[in-house]
Design a protein around this motif. Structure first.
Motif, PDB file in Angstrom:
ATOM      1  N   LEU A 165       0.811  -1.218   0.000  1.00  0.00           N
ATOM      2  CA  LEU A 165       0.000   0.000   0.000  1.00  0.00           C
ATOM      3  C   LEU A 165       0.845   1.268   0.000  1.00  0.00           C
ATOM      4  O   LEU A 165       0.299   2.362  -0.092  1.00  0.00           O
ATOM      5  CB  LEU A 165      -0.920   0.006   1.229  1.00  0.00           C
ATOM      6  N   ASP A 166       2.168   1.107   0.096  1.00  0.00           N
ATOM      7  CA  ASP A 166       3.089   2.242   0.201  1.00  0.00           C
ATOM      8  C   ASP A 166       2.604   3.224   1.271  1.00  0.00           C
ATOM      9  O   ASP A 166       2.415   4.418   1.027  1.00  0.00           O
ATOM     10  CB  ASP A 166       3.247   2.959  -1.135  1.00  0.00           C
ATOM     11  N   CYS A 167       2.409   2.705   2.482  1.00  0.00           N
ATOM     12  CA  CYS A 167       1.942   3.524   3.595  1.00  0.00           C
ATOM     13  C   CYS A 167       2.766   3.206   4.833  1.00  0.00           C
ATOM     14  O   CYS A 167       3.459   2.187   4.899  1.00  0.00           O
ATOM     15  CB  CYS A 167       0.462   3.263   3.883  1.00  0.00           C
ATOM     16  N   ALA A 168       2.699   4.086   5.815  1.00  0.00           N
ATOM     17  CA  ALA A 168       3.273   3.800   7.127  1.00  0.00           C
ATOM     18  C   ALA A 168       2.215   3.095   7.970  1.00  0.00           C
ATOM     19  O   ALA A 168       1.011   3.337   7.809  1.00  0.00           O
ATOM     20  CB  ALA A 168       3.713   5.092   7.807  1.00  0.00           C
ATOM     21  N   ILE A 169       2.669   2.214   8.846  1.00  0.00           N
ATOM     22  CA  ILE A 169       1.760   1.511   9.758  1.00  0.00           C
ATOM     23  C   ILE A 169       2.346   1.578  11.162  1.00  0.00           C
ATOM     24  O   ILE A 169       3.544   1.360  11.353  1.00  0.00           O
ATOM     25  CB  ILE A 169       1.552   0.042   9.346  1.00  0.00           C
ATOM     26  N   VAL A 170       1.502   1.887  12.123  1.00  0.00           N
ATOM     27  CA  VAL A 170       1.866   1.789  13.534  1.00  0.00           C
ATOM     28  C   VAL A 170       0.947   0.757  14.158  1.00  0.00           C
ATOM     29  O   VAL A 170      -0.276   0.937  14.186  1.00  0.00           O
ATOM     30  CB  VAL A 170       1.716   3.144  14.253  1.00  0.00           C
ATOM     31  N   SER A 171       1.514  -0.356  14.624  1.00  0.00           N
ATOM     32  CA  SER A 171       0.729  -1.421  15.251  1.00  0.00           C
ATOM     33  C   SER A 171       0.954  -1.366  16.755  1.00  0.00           C
ATOM     34  O   SER A 171       2.086  -1.331  17.226  1.00  0.00           O
ATOM     35  CB  SER A 171       1.150  -2.785  14.694  1.00  0.00           C
ATOM     36  N   VAL A 172      -0.130  -1.345  17.517  1.00  0.00           N
ATOM     37  CA  VAL A 172      -0.077  -1.033  18.944  1.00  0.00           C
ATOM     38  C   VAL A 172      -0.051  -2.297  19.800  1.00  0.00           C
ATOM     39  O   VAL A 172      -0.900  -3.173  19.650  1.00  0.00           O
ATOM     40  CB  VAL A 172      -1.290  -0.173  19.360  1.00  0.00           C
ATOM     41  N   ASP A 173       0.913  -2.372  20.718  1.00  0.00           N
ATOM     42  CA  ASP A 173       0.941  -3.427  21.731  1.00  0.00           C
ATOM     43  C   ASP A 173       0.234  -2.921  22.983  1.00  0.00           C
ATOM     44  O   ASP A 173       0.863  -2.602  23.991  1.00  0.00           O
ATOM     45  CB  ASP A 173       2.385  -3.822  22.053  1.00  0.00           C
ATOM     46  N   TYR A 174      -1.078  -2.818  22.883  1.00  0.00           N
ATOM     47  CA  TYR A 174      -1.866  -2.311  24.006  1.00  0.00           C
ATOM     48  C   TYR A 174      -1.870  -3.304  25.170  1.00  0.00           C
ATOM     49  O   TYR A 174      -1.641  -4.500  24.997  1.00  0.00           O
ATOM     50  CB  TYR A 174      -3.293  -2.014  23.540  1.00  0.00           C
ATOM     51  N   ARG A 175      -2.161  -2.795  26.357  1.00  0.00           N
ATOM     52  CA  ARG A 175      -2.216  -3.650  27.544  1.00  0.00           C
ATOM     53  C   ARG A 175      -3.438  -4.565  27.483  1.00  0.00           C
ATOM     54  O   ARG A 175      -4.491  -4.188  26.981  1.00  0.00           O
ATOM     55  CB  ARG A 175      -2.263  -2.789  28.810  1.00  0.00           C
ATOM     56  N   LEU A 176      -3.264  -5.776  27.987  1.00  0.00           N
ATOM     57  CA  LEU A 176      -4.295  -6.807  27.896  1.00  0.00           C
ATOM     58  C   LEU A 176      -5.069  -6.953  29.203  1.00  0.00           C
ATOM     59  O   LEU A 176      -4.564  -6.678  30.288  1.00  0.00           O
ATOM     60  CB  LEU A 176      -3.654  -8.144  27.537  1.00  0.00           C
ATOM     61  N   ALA A 177      -6.305  -7.416  29.057  1.00  0.00           N
ATOM     62  CA  ALA A 177      -7.129  -7.787  30.195  1.00  0.00           C
ATOM     63  C   ALA A 177      -6.865  -9.269  30.535  1.00  0.00           C
ATOM     64  O   ALA A 177      -6.412 -10.024  29.672  1.00  0.00           O
ATOM     65  CB  ALA A 177      -8.604  -7.579  29.850  1.00  0.00           C
ATOM     66  N   PRO A 178      -7.116  -9.705  31.753  1.00  0.00           N
ATOM     67  CA  PRO A 178      -7.745  -8.966  32.853  1.00  0.00           C
ATOM     68  C   PRO A 178      -6.782  -8.125  33.691  1.00  0.00           C
ATOM     69  O   PRO A 178      -7.228  -7.407  34.576  1.00  0.00           O
ATOM     70  CB  PRO A 178      -8.352 -10.081  33.699  1.00  0.00           C
TER      71      PRO A 178
END
Length: 328
Positions: A117-130
């Motif tokens: 796609l010739d784009c930048a991507i930021v993939s998030v390592d968000y905090r998990l539950a529980p």
């Protein structure tokens, strides 16, 4: 009380998708099995790096500042190496039922997507539950969005072409983040791209649940566990925030153009279709695809016909969304 009676749906599964569910043992998701599930997340995906993508796209794992009072947020940043191009960008949230998953196991897939796609991507390592309940994960995603907007010039990103994308729980976070971004009014989003999003805790307590949906991969039991972990209470209660379960929102006006796809046998099919209908009625440009014979997570069977159609539809929508404001 929900009626949990379910009709055997195997005869409805696309032939190309049968092998995947036959290889997967039945899973009863609970806190005892969660550490093992997290440790082995992505093992069944068998993602292979594309040599051309490695050459053309840099993938960097780093942290960005969290919201006030929150810890730093981990991300994987993908930037095409070709300089001198102003690109659109995707803020991506991974799936995992809000309780498992991480961004780094998906590096081969999203490095390749950034190249195509010739784009930048930021993939998030968000905090998990529980361990971290709502609103921890969505605030992590908002912090990553704030960082991406703030660093747009340095990254060669056009701020008017930043959108959200996520699968399953990641799709739920993308939908919730779109609402949160609209309501806080600090940033504008170009689009939201939701892949079988997990957006409604009330599916767990539906009086008449879909009789053919949710038999495979992500079941009603797993769904209840995921929502209970995220909310810290039983799903379906009266006071659930739309920033946790986006389908709870009463006003959908002002959201960015939306793409949703899901499988006809996915547990989320009814909530996803309903959300698309409500978006359309709110005047939000919306594209919806429902794939017959497809269960939750069918994208992981790369050679299945429904997967190939879904990828084609998704890539086409992303290309259009990333280029929509290019002349502004």
């Amino acid at each position: 009380m929900a009626n949990n009676a379910q009709i055997d749906s195997r005869h409805l599964v696309e032939q190309d998708l049968l092998g995947f569910i036959d290889q997967m043992p039945p899973l009863t998701l609970n806190e005892d099995i969660l550490p093992l599930l997290r440790e082995n997340f992505g093992a069944t995906l068998q993602l292979q790096e594309c040599p051309q993508a490695i050459e053309e796209v840099e993938a960097v794992r780093r942290t960005v500042p969290g919201r006030i009072g929150d810890p730093e947020t981990g991300i994987v940043l993908y930037v095409p190496r070709k300089a001198g191009v102003i690109r659109g960008a995707i803020l991506h949230m991974h799936g995992g039922g809000y309780v498992t998953g991480n961004a780094h196991v998906l590096i081969p897939a999203y490095r390749k997507l950034a190249m195509e796609l010739d784009c930048a991507i930021v993939s998030v390592d968000y905090r998990l539950a529980p361990e971290t309940r709502f609103p921890g994960a969505v605030e992590d995603c908002y912090a990553a969005l704030a960082w991406l907007v703030g660093e747009a010039v340095a990254l060669g990103v056009d701020r008017s072409r930043i959108g959200l994308m996520g699968e399953s729980a990641g799709g739920g976070l993308a939908a919730a983040l779109a609402l949160l971004t609209r309501d806080r009014g600090e940033y504008e989003l170009a689009f939201q791209h939701l892949i079988y999003p997990m957006i409604d805790d009330r599916t767990c307590v539906a009086e008449e649940p879909h009789p053919y949906a949710g038999e495979f991969v992500w079941t009603p039991q797993s769904n209840s566990f995921g929502w209970r972990c995220l909310l810290g209470s039983e799903p379906g209660g009266p006071d659930v925030s739309p920033y946790a379960a986006a389908a709870r929102v009463t006003n959908l006006r002002g959201l960015p153009p939306t793409f949703i796809n899901t499988g006809a046998l996915d547990l989320f099919v009814d909530e996803d279709i309903n959300y698309a209908q409500r978006l359309i009625r709110a005047g939000v440009p919306t594209e919806l695809h429902v794939y017959p014979g497809a269960y939750h997570g069918f994208h992981f069977v790369a050679d299945a016909r429904s997967t190939q159609r879904a990828y084609s539809d998704s890539y086409d929508a992303l290309r259009r969304a990333l280029s929509a404001n290019a002349s502004r």
